[in-house]
Design an enzyme around this catalytic site. Structure first.
Site, short mmCIF file in Angstrom:
data_model
loop_
_atom_site.label_atom_id
_atom_site.label_comp_id
_atom_site.label_asym_id
_atom_site.label_seq_id
_atom_site.Cartn_x
_atom_site.Cartn_y
_atom_site.Cartn_z
N LYS A 195 0.86 -1.18 0.00
CA LYS A 195 0.00 0.00 0.00
C LYS A 195 0.89 1.23 0.00
CE LYS A 195 -3.45 2.51 2.60
NZ LYS A 195 -4.55 2.43 3.57
N LYS A 248 -2.23 -1.52 -3.88
CA LYS A 248 -3.08 -0.34 -3.83
C LYS A 248 -2.22 0.91 -3.92
CE LYS A 248 -6.02 1.98 -0.57
NZ LYS A 248 -6.26 2.11 0.82
C1 PBG Z 1 -7.23 3.17 5.46
C2 PBG Z 1 -7.66 3.12 4.04
C3 PBG Z 1 -7.56 4.15 3.10
C4 PBG Z 1 -8.10 3.66 1.92
C5 PBG Z 1 -8.52 2.36 2.16
N1 PBG Z 1 -8.22 2.04 3.48
C6 PBG Z 1 -7.11 5.54 3.26
C7 PBG Z 1 -5.73 5.88 3.54
O1 PBG Z 1 -4.82 5.06 3.67
O2 PBG Z 1 -5.53 7.08 3.69
C8 PBG Z 1 -8.19 4.41 0.64
C9 PBG Z 1 -9.21 3.93 -0.32
C10 PBG Z 1 -9.53 4.88 -1.41
O3 PBG Z 1 -8.87 5.91 -1.60
O4 PBG Z 1 -10.49 4.59 -2.13
N2 PBG Z 1 -8.25 2.78 6.32
#
Ligand code: PBG
Length: 324
Positions: A195, A248
């Site tokens: 991520k 991601k």
């Molecule tokens: C954290 C989380 C995020 C997203 C999914 N889980 C946000 C982040 O890390 O700031 C982002 C998903 C998206 O942008 O659609 N709980």
């Protein structure tokens, strides 16, 4: 072989021939919807930065779950937006918190629909970071037991899958151990293993009210410049007990998706995140991109790169247009 023996256009001449030659397909079952759940009742509150996506209260979820099931989607991932936030994100592991209530409502309405609980503290902390904040950074090891508790609470409420998205080191192992100790050894862990600290999460943070109040997430999420590090993260999470892996964001990371597909045998997810969705929707609204072709192309590209499954805010829209 080369021209004139070989004429690649032959296989592109008609829809039926293009169908014959098609290598990659996206079916509704490949797609997972994402829902934002809020307190209250009768709430369907549109999210300005994500046209077509709303925050829903728990009483709306039975109908939504039936719609998702009828459309044949693979499942749904849930994000909770609590009304109360505090330093330790206690709402994330409250057995009567927003996500356990949402899961119980959905399991009652559609017992067969696959539910994934996102596991992270950022929506529940008043500082907006994904773990225990010491004023200058997120404390890794103090965060682990809180994530583990959140995962157990979600699994007890019926989540088939828990998906840690916090990027703390060692969280998959901590979650696996806690689940096993609670006799939840069949709960699946889908790790957001690679991520990135991406600017494409912007609209989500508006939707989930989870933007960090100070600082940013670069101290725990990955540097978008790094690819080898992503493979190491994926490998570590598998070794710690992840059943499935996620990369991601999706479109900015198709190289990572492709490399991960080559290297790992487990189900591979890619998350087409909020910014990818909003970017396409904004251009479509302005008439700069053609809908739905641009949407479908974005999804097939993610599948072609090697993702088995995609979490996408376009899931319902795509499924409506491609019903079996
Ligand atoms: C954290 C989380 C995020 C997203 C999914 N889980 C946000 C982040 O890390 O700031 C982002 C998903 C998206 O942008 O659609 N709980």
């Amino acid at each position: 072989m080369s021209f004139p023996e070989h004429r690649p256009r032959r296989l592109r001449r008609t829809p039926a021939l293009r169908e014959l030659a098609r290598e990659t397909r996206v079916t509704p079952a490949d797609l997972f919807d994402a829902l934002f759940v809020v307190e209250g009742s009768g709430v369907r509150e549109p999210i300005a930065a994500m046209p077509g996506v709303s925050r829903l209260s728990v009483d709306q979820l039975a109908d939504e779950a039936k719609r998702i099931q009828d459309l044949g989607l693979g499942g749904v991932i849930l994000f909770g937006i609590p009304s109360h936030k505090d330093a330790l994100g206690t709402g994330a592991y409250d057995p009567d918190g927003i996500i356990p209530r949402a899961l119980r409502a959905m399991k009652k309405a559609t017992p067969e629909l696959l539910t994934i609980a996102d596991v992270c503290l950022c929506e529940y902390t008043d500082h907006g970071h994904c773990g225990v904040w010491d004023g200058s950074s997120v404390h890794n090891d103090e965060t682990l037991p809180l994530l583990a508790r959140s995962a157990v609470v979600a699994a007890e409420a019926g989540a088939d899958v828990v998906a840690p998205s916090d990027m703390m080191d060692g969280r998959v192992r901590a979650i696996r151990r806690a689940l096993d100790e609670a006799r939840l050894e069949d709960t699946v862990i889908l790790s957001y293993a690679a991520k990135y600290a991406s600017a494409f999460y912007g609209p989500f943070r508006e939707a989930a009210e989870s933007a960090p109040q100070t600082g940013d997430r670069r101290g725990y999420q990955m540097d978008p410049a790094n690819a080898r590090e992503a493979l190491a993260e994926l490998e570590t999470d598998l070794a710690e007990g992840a059943d499935a892996l996620m990369v991601k964001p999706a479109m900015p990371c198709l190289d990572i998706v492709a490399k991960a597909r080559e290297r790992f045998a487990v189900p591979l997810f890619a998350y087409q995140v909020s910014g990818e969705y909003s970017m396409l929707q904004a251009a479509i609204e302005r008439g700069w991109l053609e809908s739905p072709r641009a949407v479908d192309e974005s999804l097939v590209a993610i599948r072609r790169a090697g993702a088995d499954r995609i979490i996408t805010y376009f899931a319902k829209d795509y499924a409506r247009r491609h019903r079996g």
